[in-house]
Scaffold this motif. Structure first.
Motif, mmCIF file in Angstrom:
data_model
loop_
_atom_site.group_PDB
_atom_site.id
_atom_site.type_symbol
_atom_site.label_atom_id
_atom_site.label_comp_id
_atom_site.label_asym_id
_atom_site.label_seq_id
_atom_site.Cartn_x
_atom_site.Cartn_y
_atom_site.Cartn_z
ATOM 1 N N THR A 10 0.821 -1.204 0.000
ATOM 2 C CA THR A 10 0.000 0.000 0.000
ATOM 3 C C THR A 10 0.863 1.265 0.000
ATOM 4 O O THR A 10 0.456 2.288 -0.550
ATOM 5 N N TRP A 14 0.340 4.122 -2.600
ATOM 6 C CA TRP A 14 0.041 5.498 -2.193
ATOM 7 C C TRP A 14 0.974 6.487 -2.884
ATOM 8 O O TRP A 14 0.554 7.558 -3.323
ATOM 9 N N LEU A 50 -8.296 5.529 2.320
ATOM 10 C CA LEU A 50 -8.023 4.331 1.513
ATOM 11 C C LEU A 50 -7.621 3.169 2.410
ATOM 12 O O LEU A 50 -8.044 2.027 2.201
ATOM 13 N N CYS A 78 -7.292 6.806 -8.284
ATOM 14 C CA CYS A 78 -7.682 5.458 -7.816
ATOM 15 C C CYS A 78 -8.282 4.654 -8.967
ATOM 16 O O CYS A 78 -7.968 3.469 -9.152
ATOM 17 N N TRP A 87 -4.419 -2.229 -8.092
ATOM 18 C CA TRP A 87 -4.931 -1.899 -6.753
ATOM 19 C C TRP A 87 -4.348 -2.894 -5.756
ATOM 20 O O TRP A 87 -4.460 -4.101 -5.945
ATOM 21 N N TRP A 91 -5.386 -3.001 0.750
ATOM 22 C CA TRP A 91 -6.476 -2.058 1.038
ATOM 23 C C TRP A 91 -7.800 -2.797 0.994
ATOM 24 O O TRP A 91 -8.022 -3.625 0.097
ATOM 25 N N SER A 95 -11.576 2.029 -4.004
ATOM 26 C CA SER A 95 -12.352 3.257 -3.856
ATOM 27 C C SER A 95 -12.483 3.888 -5.227
ATOM 28 O O SER A 95 -11.499 3.992 -5.953
#
Ligand SMILES: C[S@@+](CC[C@H](N)C(=O)[O-])C[C@H]1O[C@@H](n2cnc3c(N)ncnc32)[C@H](O)[C@@H]1O
Length: 249
Positions: A10, A14, A50, A78, A87, A91, A95
Motif C-alpha cells: 500500500t 500510495w 483508503l 484510484c 490496486w 487495502w 475506492s
C-alpha cells in the motif's frame, strides 16, 4: 499486452496515487500544484480513507467546501490504478467514484479545480456556491473536510439536514471537524486555518466549533450511526473524522 504488475504494497500504491493525483494541477499553475503535493502528502485524511476503505466503490460523491478538488483528483487516480490492475490487496476495497460534484465558495479555488481536473475521465463538476444556499444533488457519499466551522451553529445543522436529504438511504457522510473540547489542539487548528485562509487571499471569517460529543449527538439526531476516527497523530491539531452512515428502510 502483458498484465500490469500490481504494486508491492500500500505504501508504494500510495506513492503512485500521490504522484498521479498531483499531476493534473501542473496545468493550474505552480501554486495549485505545490498545494496539492503538500496537502495530499501531509494531511493523514486522504491516505487514511483508503487504508480503512471509507470510500465506497463507484460512489456518487458530493464534496462540500471542496477547495481545488483534491478528492476528485485522488478518486480519478484510484480509478486509473484499478483499471491498470494495480490496486493493492492490502487495502480493504477499491475506492472509486462514478460521479463527482464539488461545491466551493471561493471562485479562485473553483477556477483552479476546473483548470486542473475538468478534462479528466471522471468529468468532475465544480459549482461555485455557498453550501448554505446551494441545492445539493442526489448522492451516496458526502465529503466535508474542515468546512462546517465557517458557518454558525444553526447553519451547520441546516447544511447537515440538507446532506441527509440528499443522501441515498444507505448513504455515508465523511465529516472532518476539530474537537473544541481539546482546547490546545483546537486553538492550533484555528490559528493555522487563519494563516492559510489569509495566504490564499481570502478574508478571515469567524469560526464556530463544537466538542466532539456535540457533533456526534447532532449527527445521531439526524439519523446517522457515527464512528469517530482521530486524525491528529503526528499533527498538533485536534481533528476527528466522523464516519456517519444512514440506514433508512
Ligand atoms: C480548510 S479548506 C478545506 C478544503 C478541502 N475540503 C480540503 O480538505 O482540501 C475549507 C474550504 O471550505 C470553503 N468554504 C467555506 N465556507 C463555505 C461555504 N459557505 N460554502 C462553500 N464552501 C465554503 C473554503 O472556501 C475552503 O475552500
Amino acid at each position: 499486452m502483458k498484465p500490469a504488475v500490481p504494486p508491492a504494497n500500500t505504501a508504494q500504491a500510495w506513492q503512485q496515487l500521490h504522484e498521479a493525483a498531483c499531476q493534473p494541477y501542473r496545468q493550474a499553475g505552480r501554486w495549485a500544484w505545490h498545494w496539492a503535493r503538500g496537502k495530499l502528502a501531509r494531511d493523514p485524511v486522504f491516505r487514511g480513507m483508503l487504508d480503512r476503505g471509507d470510500l465506497p466503490p463507484k460512489a456518487h460523491v458530493l464534496d462540500i467546501g471542496c477547495g481545488q478538488g483534491l478528492v476528485a483528483s485522488l478518486l480519478q487516480a484510484c480509478a486509473t490504478l484499478q483499471a491498470q490492475g494495480r490496486w493493492p490487496a492490502g487495502w480493504p476495497r477499491p475506492s472509486s467514484a462514478s460521479a463527482y460534484t464539488g461545491i466551493e465558495l471561493m471562485p479562485r479555488d473553483v477556477a483552479r479545480a476546473i483548470a486542473a481536473l475538468a478534462h479528466l475521465p471522471l468529468q468532475p463538476r465544480f459549482v461555485c456556491a455557498d453550501m448554505c444556499r446551494a441545492e445539493l444533488p442526489a448522492c451516496d457519499l458526502v465529503v466535508i473536510l474542515d468546512v462546517l466551522h465557517y458557518v454558525d451553529h444553526a447553519a451547520q445543522l441546516s447544511v447537515l439536514d440538507k446532506v441527509r436529504r440528499a443522501l441515498s438511504p444507505h448513504g455515508r457522510l465523511l465529516l472532518r471537524v476539530g474537537d473544541a473540547a481539546s482546547q490546545r489542539g483546537f486553538a492550533v487548528s484555528q490559528w493555522v486555518d487563519r494563516v492559510v485562509t489569509l495566504t490564499r487571499g481570502h478574508r478571515v471569517p469567524p469560526t464556530w466549533g463544537r466538542p466532539l460529543h456535540e457533533w456526534t449527538v447532532l449527527l445521531q439526531g439526524l439519523g446517522f450511526a457515527v464512528r469517530s476516527i482521530p486524525q491528529s497523530q503526528g499533527t498538533p491539531f485536534a481533528n476527528v473524522l466522523l464516519v456517519a452512515d444512514l440506514a433508512r428502510p
